[in-house]
Design a protein around this motif. Structure first.
Motif, PDB file in Angstrom:
ATOM      1  N   MET A   1       0.848  -1.197   0.000  1.00  0.00           N
ATOM      2  CA  MET A   1       0.000   0.000   0.000  1.00  0.00           C
ATOM      3  C   MET A   1       0.883   1.246   0.000  1.00  0.00           C
ATOM      4  O   MET A   1       1.811   1.368   0.787  1.00  0.00           O
ATOM      5  CB  MET A   1      -0.918  -0.014   1.224  1.00  0.00           C
ATOM      6  N   THR A   2       0.597   2.168  -0.916  1.00  0.00           N
ATOM      7  CA  THR A   2       1.394   3.388  -1.039  1.00  0.00           C
ATOM      8  C   THR A   2       1.212   4.290   0.181  1.00  0.00           C
ATOM      9  O   THR A   2       0.121   4.411   0.714  1.00  0.00           O
ATOM     10  CB  THR A   2       0.981   4.169  -2.301  1.00  0.00           C
ATOM     11  N   LYS A   3       2.288   4.909   0.608  1.00  0.00           N
ATOM     12  CA  LYS A   3       2.223   5.867   1.713  1.00  0.00           C
ATOM     13  C   LYS A   3       2.994   7.122   1.330  1.00  0.00           C
ATOM     14  O   LYS A   3       3.810   7.111   0.396  1.00  0.00           O
ATOM     15  CB  LYS A   3       2.791   5.254   2.991  1.00  0.00           C
ATOM     16  N   ILE A   4       2.714   8.200   2.023  1.00  0.00           N
ATOM     17  CA  ILE A   4       3.465   9.431   1.790  1.00  0.00           C
ATOM     18  C   ILE A   4       4.843   9.266   2.418  1.00  0.00           C
ATOM     19  O   ILE A   4       4.970   9.021   3.613  1.00  0.00           O
ATOM     20  CB  ILE A   4       2.749  10.647   2.408  1.00  0.00           C
ATOM     21  N   SER A   5       5.872   9.395   1.596  1.00  0.00           N
ATOM     22  CA  SER A   5       7.239   9.154   2.041  1.00  0.00           C
ATOM     23  C   SER A   5       7.727  10.232   3.000  1.00  0.00           C
ATOM     24  O   SER A   5       7.383  11.412   2.866  1.00  0.00           O
ATOM     25  CB  SER A   5       8.159   9.098   0.816  1.00  0.00           C
ATOM     26  N   LYS A   6       8.547   9.824   3.953  1.00  0.00           N
ATOM     27  CA  LYS A   6       9.180  10.801   4.838  1.00  0.00           C
ATOM     28  C   LYS A   6      10.095  11.721   4.040  1.00  0.00           C
ATOM     29  O   LYS A   6      10.306  12.879   4.421  1.00  0.00           O
ATOM     30  CB  LYS A   6       9.956  10.069   5.941  1.00  0.00           C
ATOM     31  N   ASP A   7      10.626  11.225   2.915  1.00  0.00           N
ATOM     32  CA  ASP A   7      11.465  12.065   2.059  1.00  0.00           C
ATOM     33  C   ASP A   7      10.647  13.212   1.464  1.00  0.00           C
ATOM     34  O   ASP A   7      11.184  14.300   1.227  1.00  0.00           O
ATOM     35  CB  ASP A   7      12.071  11.223   0.930  1.00  0.00           C
ATOM     36  N   THR A   8       9.366  12.970   1.222  1.00  0.00           N
ATOM     37  CA  THR A   8       8.492  14.025   0.700  1.00  0.00           C
ATOM     38  C   THR A   8       8.358  15.141   1.723  1.00  0.00           C
ATOM     39  O   THR A   8       8.449  16.331   1.384  1.00  0.00           O
ATOM     40  CB  THR A   8       7.104  13.446   0.345  1.00  0.00           C
ATOM     41  N   PHE A   9       8.172  14.772   2.983  1.00  0.00           N
ATOM     42  CA  PHE A   9       8.087  15.785   4.036  1.00  0.00           C
ATOM     43  C   PHE A   9       9.415  16.510   4.213  1.00  0.00           C
ATOM     44  O   PHE A   9       9.448  17.727   4.429  1.00  0.00           O
ATOM     45  CB  PHE A   9       7.656  15.140   5.359  1.00  0.00           C
ATOM     46  N   THR A  10      10.526  15.791   4.116  1.00  0.00           N
ATOM     47  CA  THR A  10      11.845  16.418   4.243  1.00  0.00           C
ATOM     48  C   THR A  10      12.060  17.441   3.135  1.00  0.00           C
ATOM     49  O   THR A  10      12.549  18.556   3.381  1.00  0.00           O
ATOM     50  CB  THR A  10      12.953  15.356   4.204  1.00  0.00           C
ATOM     51  N   PHE A  11      11.677  17.074   1.911  1.00  0.00           N
ATOM     52  CA  PHE A  11      11.801  18.011   0.795  1.00  0.00           C
ATOM     53  C   PHE A  11      10.975  19.274   1.043  1.00  0.00           C
ATOM     54  O   PHE A  11      11.459  20.401   0.856  1.00  0.00           O
ATOM     55  CB  PHE A  11      11.357  17.360  -0.521  1.00  0.00           C
ATOM     56  N   LEU A  12       9.734  19.093   1.483  1.00  0.00           N
ATOM     57  CA  LEU A  12       8.864  20.248   1.733  1.00  0.00           C
ATOM     58  C   LEU A  12       9.398  21.119   2.858  1.00  0.00           C
ATOM     59  O   LEU A  12       9.334  22.359   2.793  1.00  0.00           O
ATOM     60  CB  LEU A  12       7.444  19.777   2.042  1.00  0.00           C
ATOM     61  N   GLU A  13       9.948  20.511   3.898  1.00  0.00           N
ATOM     62  CA  GLU A  13      10.536  21.274   5.002  1.00  0.00           C
ATOM     63  C   GLU A  13      11.681  22.147   4.490  1.00  0.00           C
ATOM     64  O   GLU A  13      11.795  23.327   4.854  1.00  0.00           O
ATOM     65  CB  GLU A  13      11.048  20.319   6.081  1.00  0.00           C
ATOM     66  N   GLU A  14      12.522  21.586   3.654  1.00  0.00           N
ATOM     67  CA  GLU A  14      13.665  22.332   3.123  1.00  0.00           C
ATOM     68  C   GLU A  14      13.211  23.392   2.123  1.00  0.00           C
ATOM     69  O   GLU A  14      13.816  24.471   2.032  1.00  0.00           O
ATOM     70  CB  GLU A  14      14.676  21.377   2.505  1.00  0.00           C
ATOM     71  N   LEU A  15      12.134  23.097   1.374  1.00  0.00           N
ATOM     72  CA  LEU A  15      11.600  24.081   0.438  1.00  0.00           C
ATOM     73  C   LEU A  15      11.057  25.294   1.192  1.00  0.00           C
ATOM     74  O   LEU A  15      11.242  26.443   0.766  1.00  0.00           O
ATOM     75  CB  LEU A  15      10.485  23.449  -0.410  1.00  0.00           C
ATOM     76  N   ILE A  16      10.399  25.049   2.315  1.00  0.00           N
ATOM     77  CA  ILE A  16       9.870  26.148   3.131  1.00  0.00           C
ATOM     78  C   ILE A  16      11.002  27.077   3.579  1.00  0.00           C
ATOM     79  O   ILE A  16      10.852  28.302   3.607  1.00  0.00           O
ATOM     80  CB  ILE A  16       9.111  25.585   4.348  1.00  0.00           C
ATOM     81  N   ALA A  17      12.147  26.484   3.895  1.00  0.00           N
ATOM     82  CA  ALA A  17      13.292  27.276   4.363  1.00  0.00           C
ATOM     83  C   ALA A  17      14.084  27.893   3.208  1.00  0.00           C
ATOM     84  O   ALA A  17      14.903  28.797   3.436  1.00  0.00           O
ATOM     85  CB  ALA A  17      14.216  26.393   5.213  1.00  0.00           C
ATOM     86  N   ASN A  18      13.840  27.417   1.992  1.00  0.00           N
ATOM     87  CA  ASN A  18      14.625  27.883   0.835  1.00  0.00           C
ATOM     88  C   ASN A  18      13.708  28.101  -0.371  1.00  0.00           C
ATOM     89  O   ASN A  18      13.927  27.532  -1.442  1.00  0.00           O
ATOM     90  CB  ASN A  18      15.709  26.854   0.466  1.00  0.00           C
ATOM     91  N   ASN A  19      12.689  28.932  -0.165  1.00  0.00           N
ATOM     92  CA  ASN A  19      11.684  29.099  -1.217  1.00  0.00           C
ATOM     93  C   ASN A  19      12.149  30.103  -2.267  1.00  0.00           C
ATOM     94  O   ASN A  19      11.728  31.256  -2.303  1.00  0.00           O
ATOM     95  CB  ASN A  19      10.347  29.535  -0.612  1.00  0.00           C
ATOM     96  N   ASN A  20      13.050  29.635  -3.135  1.00  0.00           N
ATOM     97  CA  ASN A  20      13.560  30.468  -4.218  1.00  0.00           C
ATOM     98  C   ASN A  20      13.905  29.575  -5.405  1.00  0.00           C
ATOM     99  O   ASN A  20      14.096  28.362  -5.260  1.00  0.00           O
ATOM    100  CB  ASN A  20      14.782  31.279  -3.772  1.00  0.00           C
ATOM    101  N   ARG A  21      13.984  30.156  -6.570  1.00  0.00           N
ATOM    102  CA  ARG A  21      14.159  29.375  -7.806  1.00  0.00           C
ATOM    103  C   ARG A  21      15.512  28.684  -7.882  1.00  0.00           C
ATOM    104  O   ARG A  21      15.608  27.568  -8.390  1.00  0.00           O
ATOM    105  CB  ARG A  21      13.936  30.279  -9.020  1.00  0.00           C
TER     106      ARG A  21
END
Length: 223
Positions: A1-21
């Motif tokens: 069964m597919t689950k939301i990966s912890k890597d997905t949350f890690t990416f989003l956390e880092e994107l929040i801290a580095n929201n630039n192109r």
């Protein structure tokens, strides 16, 4: 069964801290992996949802449900180019339509699932209120059901008028419902819950409870 990966949350956390192109372009592969994770999750979710809600098109695919991460900043003071979340929107008339639907929000510390009709257009809002007034007992059977209240706690009261809407007396016994401007329910989840092995079944459990609400609203606006 597919689950939301912890890597997905890690990416989003880092994107929040580095929201630039520049940062995003450097980590584009990680975004594509997070997006694919959301697509896989949605694809499996759709299989179950189509069994619950027959109005969901049989040919609806996950790529039509997972929302873009790019923000439209033209009229916003916040010029951050990317959303801090991955959103999944599902309804019988497709993403961004004008019918009630289902929504999954994936964001570190702010994940939730929701359903119903958020801020309907004026003519739809009028029809929904009229149907609730005419068939109050049917509507109450949905939103006051033990399972619905246990899962969602009831309808959201965040969006509502200060005064009674036009044509309804202020002492109407259900004026607190008729004053609503949105007819939605939601439930928050921790990152750990969202990344759990059984999250698809948990989401489908909520969608099964949302379906009667969506059906009531849809019948009100399409009749």
């Amino acid at each position: 069964m597919t689950k939301i990966s912890k890597d997905t949350f890690t990416f989003l956390e880092e994107l929040i801290a580095n929201n630039n192109r520049d940062w995003f372009n450097t980590h584009k592969l990680r975004y594509e992996q997070a997006k694919q994770n959301a697509l896989d999750f949605t694809e499996e979710l759709l299989v179950g949802l189509k069994k619950i809600d027959p109005s969901i098109p049989e040919d609806l695919q996950a790529k039509k449900c997972v929302l873009r991460i790019y923000r439209d900043v033209r009229f916003s003071k916040n010029k951050a180019p990317y959303k801090s979340n991955i959103g999944i929107s599902i309804s019988s008339d497709g993403r961004g339509g004008t019918l009630p639907g289902y929504y999954i929000h994936i964001e570190p510390g702010k994940s939730f699932i929701a359903g119903g009709y958020w801020m309907p257009e004026a003519h739809h809002l009028k029809s929904i209120r009229q149907e609730i007034d005419y068939n109050t007992s049917d509507f109450l059977d949905i939103i006051e059901a033990k399972a619905f209240k246990a899962y969602f706690g009831g309808l959201s009261t965040e969006d509502q008028l200060k005064n009674a809407p036009k044509y309804y007396p202020k002492d109407h016994p259900y004026i607190h419902i008729l004053k609503l401007k949105s007819f939605i329910c939601s439930r928050s989840f921790t990152d750990e819950e969202m990344a759990g092995e059984n999250m698809i079944n948990t989401v489908l459990e909520g969608m099964k409870l949302i379906y009667p609400l969506n059906k009531f609203i849809k019948e009100a606006i399409l009749q």
